[in-house]
Design a protein around this motif. Structure first.
Motif, PDB file in Angstrom:
ATOM      1  N   VAL A  34      47.712  40.986  36.211  1.00  0.00           N
ATOM      2  CA  VAL A  34      47.078  40.578  37.466  1.00  0.00           C
ATOM      3  C   VAL A  34      46.486  39.177  37.330  1.00  0.00           C
ATOM      4  O   VAL A  34      45.703  38.901  36.429  1.00  0.00           O
ATOM      5  CB  VAL A  34      45.977  41.578  37.873  1.00  0.00           C
ATOM      6  CG1 VAL A  34      45.281  41.104  39.148  1.00  0.00           C
ATOM      7  CG2 VAL A  34      46.563  42.972  38.069  1.00  0.00           C
ATOM      8  N   ARG A  35      46.872  38.313  38.242  1.00  0.00           N
ATOM      9  CA  ARG A  35      46.280  36.969  38.309  1.00  0.00           C
ATOM     10  C   ARG A  35      45.238  36.883  39.413  1.00  0.00           C
ATOM     11  O   ARG A  35      44.323  36.063  39.345  1.00  0.00           O
ATOM     12  CB  ARG A  35      47.370  35.926  38.525  1.00  0.00           C
ATOM     13  CG  ARG A  35      48.371  35.843  37.386  1.00  0.00           C
ATOM     14  CD  ARG A  35      47.729  35.268  36.128  1.00  0.00           C
ATOM     15  NE  ARG A  35      48.699  35.089  35.064  1.00  0.00           N
ATOM     16  CZ  ARG A  35      48.895  35.940  34.060  1.00  0.00           C
ATOM     17  NH1 ARG A  35      48.144  37.045  33.980  1.00  0.00           N
ATOM     18  NH2 ARG A  35      49.799  35.711  33.137  1.00  0.00           N
ATOM     19  N   ALA A  36      45.384  37.738  40.438  1.00  0.00           N
ATOM     20  CA  ALA A  36      44.389  37.809  41.511  1.00  0.00           C
ATOM     21  C   ALA A  36      44.587  39.110  42.263  1.00  0.00           C
ATOM     22  O   ALA A  36      45.707  39.609  42.376  1.00  0.00           O
ATOM     23  CB  ALA A  36      44.526  36.622  42.468  1.00  0.00           C
ATOM     24  N   ALA A  37      43.486  39.666  42.764  1.00  0.00           N
ATOM     25  CA  ALA A  37      43.522  40.910  43.544  1.00  0.00           C
ATOM     26  C   ALA A  37      42.840  40.665  44.880  1.00  0.00           C
ATOM     27  O   ALA A  37      41.766  40.061  44.938  1.00  0.00           O
ATOM     28  CB  ALA A  37      42.824  42.045  42.792  1.00  0.00           C
ATOM     29  N   GLY A  38      43.442  41.136  45.957  1.00  0.00           N
ATOM     30  CA  GLY A  38      42.860  40.979  47.277  1.00  0.00           C
ATOM     31  C   GLY A  38      41.698  41.931  47.498  1.00  0.00           C
ATOM     32  O   GLY A  38      41.722  43.072  47.037  1.00  0.00           O
ATOM     33  N   ALA A  61      37.666  56.627  39.637  1.00  0.00           N
ATOM     34  CA  ALA A  61      38.799  55.940  40.258  1.00  0.00           C
ATOM     35  C   ALA A  61      38.670  54.434  40.098  1.00  0.00           C
ATOM     36  O   ALA A  61      37.572  53.890  39.993  1.00  0.00           O
ATOM     37  CB  ALA A  61      38.877  56.290  41.739  1.00  0.00           C
ATOM     38  N   GLY A  62      39.822  53.795  40.092  1.00  0.00           N
ATOM     39  CA  GLY A  62      39.851  52.341  40.133  1.00  0.00           C
ATOM     40  C   GLY A  62      39.701  51.856  41.564  1.00  0.00           C
ATOM     41  O   GLY A  62      39.578  52.638  42.501  1.00  0.00           O
ATOM     42  N   SER A  93      44.383  50.452  41.886  1.00  0.00           N
ATOM     43  CA  SER A  93      43.466  49.966  40.836  1.00  0.00           C
ATOM     44  C   SER A  93      43.783  48.525  40.452  1.00  0.00           C
ATOM     45  O   SER A  93      43.920  48.195  39.273  1.00  0.00           O
ATOM     46  CB  SER A  93      43.542  50.880  39.611  1.00  0.00           C
ATOM     47  OG  SER A  93      43.234  52.216  39.941  1.00  0.00           O
ATOM     48  N   THR A  94      43.871  47.658  41.463  1.00  0.00           N
ATOM     49  CA  THR A  94      44.285  46.281  41.200  1.00  0.00           C
ATOM     50  C   THR A  94      43.145  45.373  40.748  1.00  0.00           C
ATOM     51  O   THR A  94      43.404  44.251  40.306  1.00  0.00           O
ATOM     52  CB  THR A  94      44.954  45.669  42.446  1.00  0.00           C
ATOM     53  OG1 THR A  94      44.048  45.732  43.556  1.00  0.00           O
ATOM     54  CG2 THR A  94      46.238  46.414  42.790  1.00  0.00           C
ATOM     55  N   ALA A  99      47.972  46.024  36.452  1.00  0.00           N
ATOM     56  CA  ALA A  99      48.047  47.004  37.530  1.00  0.00           C
ATOM     57  C   ALA A  99      49.501  47.334  37.819  1.00  0.00           C
ATOM     58  O   ALA A  99      50.404  46.520  37.596  1.00  0.00           O
ATOM     59  CB  ALA A  99      47.379  46.474  38.800  1.00  0.00           C
ATOM     60  N   VAL A 100      49.717  48.549  38.321  1.00  0.00           N
ATOM     61  CA  VAL A 100      51.051  49.008  38.700  1.00  0.00           C
ATOM     62  C   VAL A 100      51.221  48.846  40.202  1.00  0.00           C
ATOM     63  O   VAL A 100      50.353  49.257  40.984  1.00  0.00           O
ATOM     64  CB  VAL A 100      51.255  50.477  38.284  1.00  0.00           C
ATOM     65  CG1 VAL A 100      52.535  51.040  38.885  1.00  0.00           C
ATOM     66  CG2 VAL A 100      51.274  50.598  36.765  1.00  0.00           C
TER      67      VAL A 100
END
Length: 297
Positions: A34-38, A61-62, A93-94, A99-100
């Motif tokens: 992950v480089r970034a998560a919204g 939970a994530g 779970s980002t 993350a998947v």
């Protein structure tokens, strides 16, 4: 790896940065570094336990649905993507270092990871609710709370489809709405009359959950011509609450097309670290964004 998690439903203080085992890509999935998560309002609604029907949660939970990053595992049966590809999409779970993703698309050229992470859920939502509200080219759509991520996408997609838009937002975001092709006005006292002075309204979207459902029904003349993504009480007034995603792969493909064509751009208002996830949720809950918020591991 580092991951944001919560073990009980509640306020932002239930979020904790923990050490967790890395997830792995199953059949039909890819794993990304992950480089970034919204950051989306649905993230804190899930954390509060508001939307368990649409988003079942098994604690602990994530957190997080959207992300952009570099593929480092490809699951069984997956074609058309390889380790090292830059992708953006939706998964689980980002808010984590890995993350998947269950749906993804290649990142358009020139897009940063931070920008890309802000598109998946908001574009899917925007496409879905424009279709659900039944607004057609040549008609006028009223968007209440138009300056955030979903609003930014709605305004630009509507413009591309030949739909006129009236958008409401705070005084500081009026020029921003105009830059996206909308006729802008402020919310607050007298807003209904200000909208009426701008012309008739064929359909309306409630993106902010600010208690305006009755007024939107009044302006459109029909509760079937109003859709909300933010007011859980909307169905009590005959208005559709839209909270279940449609085809995410189709939405990602359309997002990539619009971005590449220069017809869709959603700015990143603010970035946070994983350790600042609680602050990101506080800011998201407060609203008034101009574009998107993202978390950068």
């Amino acid at each position: 790896m580092k991951k944001v998690s919560f073990a009980e439903f509640g306020g932002p203080d239930v979020l904790h940065l923990i050490d967790a085992e890395e997830p792995h890509a199953g059949p039909g999935q890819v794993r990304i570094a992950v480089r970034a998560a919204g950051v989306n309002p649905v993230d804190w609604r899930i954390r509060e336990g508001q939307v368990l029907g649409a988003h079942p949660v098994e604690l602990p939970a994530g957190v997080g649905l959207d992300a952009a990053g570099v593929v480092d595992e490809v699951g069984e049966g997956v074609e058309g993507v390889a380790v090292g590809d830059r992708v953006f999409g939706e998964g689980a779970s980002t808010y984590a270092e890995f993350a998947v993703l269950s749906a993804w698309a290649r990142m358009p050229e020139g897009l940063t990871f931070e920008e890309a992470a802000g598109y998946p859920s908001v574009v899917e939502t925007a496409l879905r609710i424009i279709d659900q509200v039944g607004v057609r080219p040549g008609q006028t759509l009223l968007v209440s709370g138009a300056s955030g991520g979903v609003g930014s996408a709605v305004l630009q997609i509507a413009r591309e489809r030949g739909i006129s838009v009236i958008g409401t937002a705070g005084a500081a975001n009026q020029d921003y709405l105009r830059s996206l092709g909308a006729v802008a006005t402020t919310y607050g006292e007298g807003w209904v009359e200000r909208v009426r002075q701008l012309g008739g309204v064929d359909a309306a979207l409630d993106l902010a959950g600010s208690g305006v459902i009755r007024e939107l029904v009044e302006l459109t003349g029909d509760p079937q011509k109003v859709v909300s993504i933010a007011d859980l009480g909307a169905p009590d007034l005959g208005v559709r609450f839209s909270g279940v995603a449609g085809s995410v792969p189709d939405a990602l493909a359309e997002a990539a097309r619009l971005i590449a064509a220069g017809k869709l751009h959603i700015p990143v208002e603010k970035s946070y670290t994983l350790a600042e996830a609680a602050a990101a949720h506080v800011d998201s809950h407060a609203g008034h964004a101009r574009g998107r918020r993202v978390i950068v591991p």
